[in-house]
Design a protein around this motif. Structure first.
Motif, short mmCIF file in Angstrom:
data_model
loop_
_atom_site.label_atom_id
_atom_site.label_comp_id
_atom_site.label_asym_id
_atom_site.label_seq_id
_atom_site.Cartn_x
_atom_site.Cartn_y
_atom_site.Cartn_z
N CYS A 1 -1.31 6.45 -11.98
CA CYS A 1 0.07 6.21 -11.55
C CYS A 1 0.64 5.05 -12.37
CB CYS A 1 0.13 5.90 -10.06
SG CYS A 1 1.81 5.44 -9.55
N LYS B 1 7.05 7.09 -10.22
CA LYS B 1 5.73 7.39 -9.64
C LYS B 1 4.99 8.39 -10.52
CE LYS B 1 5.32 8.51 -5.10
NZ LYS B 1 5.71 8.79 -3.72
N CYS C 1 -0.89 7.87 -3.30
CA CYS C 1 -0.21 6.85 -2.49
C CYS C 1 -0.92 6.56 -1.16
CB CYS C 1 1.22 7.29 -2.20
SG CYS C 1 2.16 7.57 -3.70
N CYS D 1 -3.39 3.77 -1.54
CA CYS D 1 -3.05 2.79 -2.57
C CYS D 1 -2.87 1.40 -1.96
CB CYS D 1 -1.78 3.22 -3.28
SG CYS D 1 -1.30 2.04 -4.55
N SER E 1 0.97 0.26 -1.75
CA SER E 1 1.98 1.14 -1.14
C SER E 1 3.08 0.34 -0.44
CB SER E 1 1.33 2.13 -0.20
OG SER E 1 0.62 1.46 0.79
N CYS F 1 5.60 -0.60 -2.98
CA CYS F 1 6.27 0.59 -3.46
C CYS F 1 7.36 0.99 -2.47
CB CYS F 1 5.28 1.74 -3.57
SG CYS F 1 5.11 2.33 -5.23
#
Ligand code: SF4
Length: 266
Positions: free
Chosen positions: A14, A238, A244, A247, A250, A253
């Motif tokens: 990613c 992304k 995700c 992750c 996150s 994000c």
């Protein structure tokens, strides 16, 4: 802007992982309950598997079951010392549980497959290998340490150890790109052309050889440019298959998504 080969690999998982992971940007990867413990377990198991790959010659050269068992015990016990920095702060109980589960879960078929002669083990037997050699290319401003570097007379061969699953055939695209990046580092350091590399998918005892293709080199260079831009501040999209759910970034994000949504009035 210096880039590490591991950041090219991160980009393939990613691109945002490169953004959040760039030092000095202030995004701490954070721990969260179950997913975090699972990641830690996976990490310890990955280190154990990696040490198996580094010590394969000891297992393949030995015929005595008791001696093999002792070698396996030594490999597992060496992990906390070798990966001390990475495992710092980890609960001792978790470490012990993973080691115990690993030994109990090992099966004869896997060991038999590991001990089967193949081109890579033969190369290692004859020429040996250098472990985690650090290389740096001034021209590319790229650095990285390949797991094993085999110098077989005129030929220099990179070998990576992977603890995930292997593809049905050949090696994963991300592994080919990573090998191409190592190939370019080797070429700048040794002045020779790297034509092939190996990937040891140690979890499945699958050892695969792959040619270093022109397209892999071009892809590695393309990604290198993107990574450089991200490290300079560009916030990327992304990844298509971004993991995700587990992750460690996150939270950030989501925050960025909210800010962007606000800006766009959504
Ligand atoms: S939460 Fe998803 S998109 Fe964000 S960095 Fe992690 S993997 Fe990438």
């Amino acid at each position: 802007m210096k880039v590490r080969v591991s950041e090219l690999t991160q980009y393939l998982v990613c691109p945002r992982l490169v953004y959040f992971g760039t030092q000095g940007r202030g995004y701490e990867s954070y721990a969260h309950t179950h997913a975090h413990t699972m990641r830690e377990k996976g990490m310890i198991e990955g280190f154990i598997l990696k040490e198996f790959a580094f010590n394969l010659h000891k297992i393949t050269d030995c015929e005595d079951i008791a001696a093999i068992t002792a070698i396996i015990g030594d490999i597992v016990e060496s992990v906390p010392r070798i990966y001390r920095e990475e495992l710092e702060g980890l609960e001792l109980d978790l470490m012990e549980a993973v080691k115990r589960d690993f030994i109990q879960g090992m099966n004869d078929e896997w060991l038999k497959k590991l001990r089967t002669e193949n081109e890579l083990t033969e190369l290692e037997r004859v020429h040996g290998y250098e472990r985690e050699r650090m290389m740096y290319s001034e021209k590319l401003n790229l650095s990285g340490s390949v797991d094993k570097l085999i110098i077989a007379d005129e030929e220099v061969i990179p070998c990576m150890i992977k603890t995930g699953k292997s593809p049905g055939y050949g090696v994963w695209r991300s592994d080919r790109v990573q090998l191409a990046a190592y190939a370019m580092l080797i070429e700048d350091e040794f002045g020779s052309t790297v034509k092939r590399g190996f990937v040891q998918y140690i979890r499945e005892a699958e050892f695969r050889m792959t040619q270093i293709r022109r397209s892999d080199r071009a892809e590695a260079l393309r990604i290198l440019k993107h990574v450089r831009r991200i490290k300079q501040g560009a916030f990327p999209d992304k990844g298509r298959n971004a993991p995700c759910e587990n992750c460690a970034y996150s939270k950030y994000c989501d925050t960025r998504k909210t800010l962007l949504s606000k800006l766009l009035g959504k």
